[in-house]
Scaffold this motif. Structure first.
Motif, PDB file in Angstrom:
ATOM      1  N   UNK B  78      53.843   3.423  25.421  1.00 31.97           N
ATOM      2  CA  UNK B  78      54.845   3.683  26.461  1.00 31.97           C
ATOM      3  C   UNK B  78      56.162   2.958  26.190  1.00 31.97           C
ATOM      4  N   UNK B  79      56.139   2.023  25.259  1.00 34.29           N
ATOM      5  CA  UNK B  79      57.395   1.348  24.909  1.00 34.29           C
ATOM      6  C   UNK B  79      58.153   2.116  23.831  1.00 34.29           C
ATOM      7  N   UNK B  80      57.543   3.202  23.343  1.00 38.35           N
ATOM      8  CA  UNK B  80      58.158   3.980  22.268  1.00 38.35           C
ATOM      9  C   UNK B  80      59.562   4.446  22.659  1.00 38.35           C
ATOM     10  N   UNK B  81      60.582   4.007  21.915  1.00 40.38           N
ATOM     11  CA  UNK B  81      61.952   4.360  22.311  1.00 40.38           C
ATOM     12  C   UNK B  81      62.215   5.869  22.236  1.00 40.38           C
ATOM     13  N   UNK B  82      61.582   6.538  21.288  1.00 37.21           N
ATOM     14  CA  UNK B  82      61.783   7.978  21.161  1.00 37.21           C
ATOM     15  C   UNK B  82      61.227   8.699  22.389  1.00 37.21           C
ATOM     16  N   UNK B  83      60.032   8.291  22.801  1.00 40.93           N
ATOM     17  CA  UNK B  83      59.403   8.914  23.958  1.00 40.93           C
ATOM     18  C   UNK B  83      60.252   8.686  25.203  1.00 40.93           C
ATOM     19  N   UNK B  84      60.715   7.447  25.354  1.00 41.89           N
ATOM     20  CA  UNK B  84      61.575   7.111  26.494  1.00 41.89           C
ATOM     21  C   UNK B  84      62.806   8.003  26.521  1.00 41.89           C
ATOM     22  N   UNK B  85      63.448   8.156  25.360  1.00 43.96           N
ATOM     23  CA  UNK B  85      64.703   8.903  25.353  1.00 43.96           C
ATOM     24  C   UNK B  85      64.447  10.390  25.630  1.00 43.96           C
ATOM     25  N   UNK B  86      63.296  10.905  25.169  1.00 47.73           N
ATOM     26  CA  UNK B  86      62.965  12.304  25.467  1.00 47.73           C
ATOM     27  C   UNK B  86      62.775  12.513  26.971  1.00 47.73           C
ATOM     28  N   UNK B  87      62.098  11.544  27.599  1.00 54.56           N
ATOM     29  CA  UNK B  87      61.856  11.649  29.046  1.00 54.56           C
ATOM     30  C   UNK B  87      63.191  11.572  29.792  1.00 54.56           C
ATOM     31  N   UNK B  88      64.043  10.636  29.365  1.00 56.99           N
ATOM     32  CA  UNK B  88      65.340  10.489  30.031  1.00 56.99           C
ATOM     33  C   UNK B  88      66.199  11.743  29.860  1.00 56.99           C
ATOM     34  N   UNK B  89      66.108  12.317  28.661  1.00 61.42           N
ATOM     35  CA  UNK B  89      66.860  13.559  28.410  1.00 61.42           C
ATOM     36  C   UNK B  89      66.439  14.631  29.419  1.00 61.42           C
ATOM     37  N   UNK B  90      65.128  14.756  29.582  1.00 62.92           N
ATOM     38  CA  UNK B  90      64.593  15.774  30.476  1.00 62.92           C
ATOM     39  C   UNK B  90      64.994  15.492  31.927  1.00 62.92           C
ATOM     40  N   UNK B  91      64.991  14.210  32.297  1.00 68.09           N
ATOM     41  CA  UNK B  91      65.416  13.837  33.657  1.00 68.09           C
ATOM     42  C   UNK B  91      66.887  14.203  33.853  1.00 68.09           C
ATOM     43  N   UNK B  92      67.691  13.934  32.819  1.00 70.57           N
ATOM     44  CA  UNK B  92      69.123  14.236  32.910  1.00 70.57           C
ATOM     45  C   UNK B  92      69.382  15.735  33.044  1.00 70.57           C
ATOM     46  N   UNK B  93      68.395  16.538  32.613  1.00 70.06           N
ATOM     47  CA  UNK B  93      68.543  17.991  32.786  1.00 70.06           C
ATOM     48  C   UNK B  93      68.205  18.427  34.201  1.00 70.06           C
ATOM     49  N   UNK B  94      67.830  17.466  35.053  1.00 67.05           N
ATOM     50  CA  UNK B  94      67.578  17.787  36.454  1.00 67.05           C
ATOM     51  C   UNK B  94      66.113  17.837  36.849  1.00 67.05           C
ATOM     52  N   UNK B  95      65.198  17.598  35.877  1.00 67.46           N
ATOM     53  CA  UNK B  95      63.777  17.601  36.227  1.00 67.46           C
ATOM     54  C   UNK B  95      63.429  16.333  37.002  1.00 67.46           C
ATOM     55  N   UNK B  96      62.399  16.452  37.853  1.00 69.67           N
ATOM     56  CA  UNK B  96      61.942  15.255  38.543  1.00 69.67           C
ATOM     57  C   UNK B  96      61.194  14.373  37.540  1.00 69.67           C
ATOM     58  N   UNK B  97      61.030  13.109  37.876  1.00 70.42           N
ATOM     59  CA  UNK B  97      60.413  12.150  36.959  1.00 70.42           C
ATOM     60  C   UNK B  97      59.029  12.620  36.519  1.00 70.42           C
ATOM     61  N   UNK B  98      58.243  13.143  37.477  1.00 72.48           N
ATOM     62  CA  UNK B  98      56.881  13.581  37.155  1.00 72.48           C
ATOM     63  C   UNK B  98      56.895  14.649  36.071  1.00 72.48           C
ATOM     64  N   UNK B  99      57.726  15.697  36.309  1.00 72.49           N
ATOM     65  CA  UNK B  99      57.744  16.831  35.384  1.00 72.49           C
ATOM     66  C   UNK B  99      58.272  16.406  34.015  1.00 72.49           C
ATOM     67  N   UNK B 100      59.311  15.571  34.006  1.00 75.98           N
ATOM     68  CA  UNK B 100      59.898  15.126  32.741  1.00 75.98           C
ATOM     69  C   UNK B 100      58.864  14.347  31.936  1.00 75.98           C
ATOM     70  N   UNK B 101      58.193  13.435  32.628  1.00 76.98           N
ATOM     71  CA  UNK B 101      57.205  12.589  31.970  1.00 76.98           C
ATOM     72  C   UNK B 101      56.016  13.410  31.471  1.00 76.98           C
ATOM     73  N   UNK B 102      55.501  14.275  32.358  1.00 79.01           N
ATOM     74  CA  UNK B 102      54.325  15.050  31.985  1.00 79.01           C
ATOM     75  C   UNK B 102      54.630  15.982  30.805  1.00 79.01           C
ATOM     76  N   UNK B 103      55.817  16.576  30.840  1.00 76.28           N
ATOM     77  CA  UNK B 103      56.198  17.486  29.763  1.00 76.28           C
ATOM     78  C   UNK B 103      56.156  16.800  28.404  1.00 76.28           C
ATOM     79  N   UNK B 104      56.754  15.606  28.333  1.00 72.97           N
ATOM     80  CA  UNK B 104      56.780  14.882  27.063  1.00 72.97           C
ATOM     81  C   UNK B 104      55.363  14.455  26.655  1.00 72.97           C
TER      82      UNK B 104
END
Lengths: 87, 568
Positions: B78-104
């Motif tokens: 969970x500390x993986x910087x790549x994973x974090x940035x992918x989740x943040x990217x998805x959140x920035x696209x307007x997804x809720x935290x759950x969906x962004x996280x689950x998608x990645x």
């Protein structure tokens, strides 16, 4: 950009612990770091991508570092792999 | 009765608690405020890190360091910087935290599952585990808490995630049953470390078993008995107590030297198939490795392992054993062990055919790669080379010649190795047994392989039901052969061991002590029991038994007499 080709020699390859050690160490460097293996490129700072790449003992890989402190990063990466992650 | 795979030994009897998966469903929202969602996600991560850091510490202390690392692994993922940035990217696209996280997470689960490699596939289980946990935190769902169960609980679940298993209090849980899982899954590793009997891969367990009903878990056979009768309950309760007291009795033999009651010291080694198994031998207090089968290195792949790969594997076993003797057997292929890329042809009589040292001496490229890897590895500990299926002294000479040539090459290349590396013969054919005196002159040691020696001596295929009754290491012919091999080794002053399962047989042990066997090599789990058996006998008593047994003329009489003589 600097790079070096080498062979993974520790028996477990990039298993959990080596992958953890590698990604953590590479995370300290500002430059971009990637592992070329089997025709694809893997983000060397990402443990998830390293696991997905499934790099085993005997694999021929190339470490590529690009950016600030690239030589230092490459040196440390090569040292780690050549020493077999202290296995 | 239900059936699964027994992955952690022992017997458990208790009441079922079904660990149902918590409902972590959520309504996926779009056009969310990225700042709010990022904040929610970071908070959830903070809780996750905090909880798992504590859990890792607890598991390390109460179960073991290796087991703690499983949880640490989750934190690092969970500390993986790549994973974090992918989740943040998805959140920035307007997804809720759950969906962004689950998608990645799902991307990685798919990626890991699709790789044809057991280790990588297992990581998908880790990501699923992390996903459930963090979604639980995000949605405010109570996740299953296995840390507060009543005494005498049998936990039943679809799949036990590592974090669920790690929470289990080993004083309260007497058994684990799951629908999904294998011997190598984290849940199995943790169950073994906590010494909780566990049966995994039981189809429909969560539906077939009812909450609060009594169930028996047989970690030996993988059997599950729901609603046992009084007799069954009593029987398994008894078995459970016996198993626990046996385990405790054996644990008293950890750290003791292996010697007879009157103080004759023998070596007690372990048999292994992979370098990782060496750790298990240490865990059970083995004093060395008597047989390292190298076939595994060559199996489940498309081409032979190169020199470096083999070198690393042998070196690893040596480093784990820290200077204790490690006897490595050269490739024993053919017979019933086929490796597709080696191009072995189907043979009419594979056991009398092109196998083991015969194959190696005809395929010297392959063989020399192995020998070179072995010789190079010898620098890192106490390595001995053992040759399988020898029938004549020429084979030993030829192997030694190849080794000498390799050593000269290494000298030129300035590569270090042990110049006194020992080369021994596995005595497993009647031919080798009969010419043991000849072989002993040039071999550095013998190791008796009882499985093949028994089969070849009696001319019996154990797998053929019509003749299998003839297969017994207690046949007078086989016993005489073993006695002769040991006697010839003694005459030539070379050590002689045994690496078949017979070495761990309580009925065989007094005979071996009497014959003068120097080294017993058994499976990891038999080490302590063998040490205890050996400690029961004096040389005199063993001699008495051997004399009596060797005077009998049938296998039947021998076994009947040994049963009487070795009974407690």
């Amino acid at each position: 950009m600097v790079s070096k080709k080498l062979t993974v020699t520790n028996s477990q390859g990039f298993h959990m612990r080596p992958a953890m050690t590698f990604a953590n160490a590479m995370g300290k460097y500002p430059c971009e770091i990637s592992i070329k293996f089997n025709g694809s490129e893997t983000n060397g700072k990402s443990i998830m991508n390293i696991i997905a790449a499934c790099i085993k003992c005997g694999a021929e890989i190339e470490i590529v570092c690009d950016g600030e402190k690239e030589q230092e990063a490459l040196n440390e990466a090569v040292k780690m792999i050549e020493s077999g992650f202290g296995e | 009765m239900l059936k699964g795979i027994g992955v952690s030994k022992g017997y458990g009897i208790g009441r079922v608690v079904i660990a149902t998966e918590s409902d972590i469903s959520y309504v996926s929202a779009e056009n969310c405020d990225p700042a709010v969602e990022r904040e929610r996600f970071n908070k959830a991560l903070e809780i996750f890190f905090d909880k798992n850091t504590k859990l890792a510490q607890k598991v390390t202390e109460t179960v073991g360091e290796k087991e703690g690392e499983i949880i640490t692994g989750h934190i690092v993922m969970m500390q993986d910087p790549y994973m974090r940035s992918e989740i943040e990217k998805s959140i920035d696209e307007g997804h809720c935290a759950e969906a962004a996280f689950e998608g990645v997470c799902n991307t990685f689960i798919d990626m890991f599952s699709s790789v044809d490699d057991e280790f990588t596939k297992q990581r998908a289980v880790d990501v699923k585990d992390i996903k459930t946990e963090i979604l639980g935190i995000l949605t405010g769902t109570e996740t299953v808490d296995l840390s507060k169960l009543k005494k005498g609980t049998v936990v039943v679940a679809k799949e036990l995630t590592p974090s669920m298993t790690a929470c289990i209090d080993k004083d309260n849980v007497v058994g684990i049953i799951t629908e999904i899982g294998s011997k190598t899954s984290h849940a199995a590793i943790l169950a073994r470390a906590m010494e909780i009997p566990a049966v995994l891969s039981v189809a429909n367990a969560t539906e077939e078993l009812k909450s609060d009903e009594v169930v028996i878990v047989n970690g030996m056979t993988g059997e599950i008995i729901p609603n046992p009768t009084n007799e069954e309950s009593a029987l398994y309760l008894q078995k459970r107590l016996e198993y626990i007291s046996e385990r405790e009795a054996l644990s008293r033999f950890v750290g003791l030297p292996t010697c007879t009651e009157d103080g004759i010291k023998v070596d007690l080694f372990g048999n292994i198939g992979t370098p990782e198994d060496a750790e298990k031998i240490c865990e059970y207090d083995g004093e060395g490795i008597g047989l390292f089968r190298t076939e595994f290195l060559f199996m489940d792949r498309d081409s032979a392992p190169n020199e470096n790969e083999q070198f690393e594997a042998y070196k690893k076993a040596l480093l784990v054993m820290k200077g204790k003797q490690v006897i490595i057997r050269t490739l024993d292929i053919g017979g019933d062990k086929d490796i597709p890329y080696m191009g072995l042809k189907k043979e009419e009589n594979p056991f009398l055919g092109f196998r083991a040292v015969r194959y190696c001496l005809k395929n010297t490229d392959l063989f020399c790669t192995q020998l070179r890897a072995l010789i190079r590895a010898s620098h890192y500990g106490n390595l001995s080379v053992m040759i399988p299926l020898v029938t004549g002294i020429e084979e030993l000479r030829e192997v030694k010649k190849l080794m000498k040539k390799i050593m000269q090459e290494l000298d030129k290349e300035d590569i270090p190795y042990d110049k006194n590396i020992k080369v021994g013969v596995m005595i497993e054919t009647p031919a080798a047994a009969i010419i043991a005196d000849i072989l002993a002159k040039e071999a550095d040691f013998f190791s008796i392989g009882t499985n093949d020696l028994t089969g070849y001596t009696l001319a019996v295929d154990r797998g053929n039901a019509n003749v299998a009754y003839l297969y017994s290491t207690f046949a007078p012919s086989v016993l005489r052969s073993i006695k002769n091999i040991i006697a010839e080794a003694k005459k030539a002053h070379i050590p002689v061991g045994m690496c078949g399962e017979a070495a761990a047989d309580p009925m065989m042990i007094p005979l071996l002590i009497s014959f003068g066997l120097d080294e017993f090599s058994v499976s990891a789990t038999s080490i302590l029991a063998t040490r205890r058996e050996i400690s029961r006998w004096t040389k005199n008593k063993a001699d008495e038994i051997a004399e009596r047994i060797m005077s009998l003329d049938t296998e039947h009489h021998i076994v009947a007499e040994l049963e009487k003589l070795t009974a407690n």
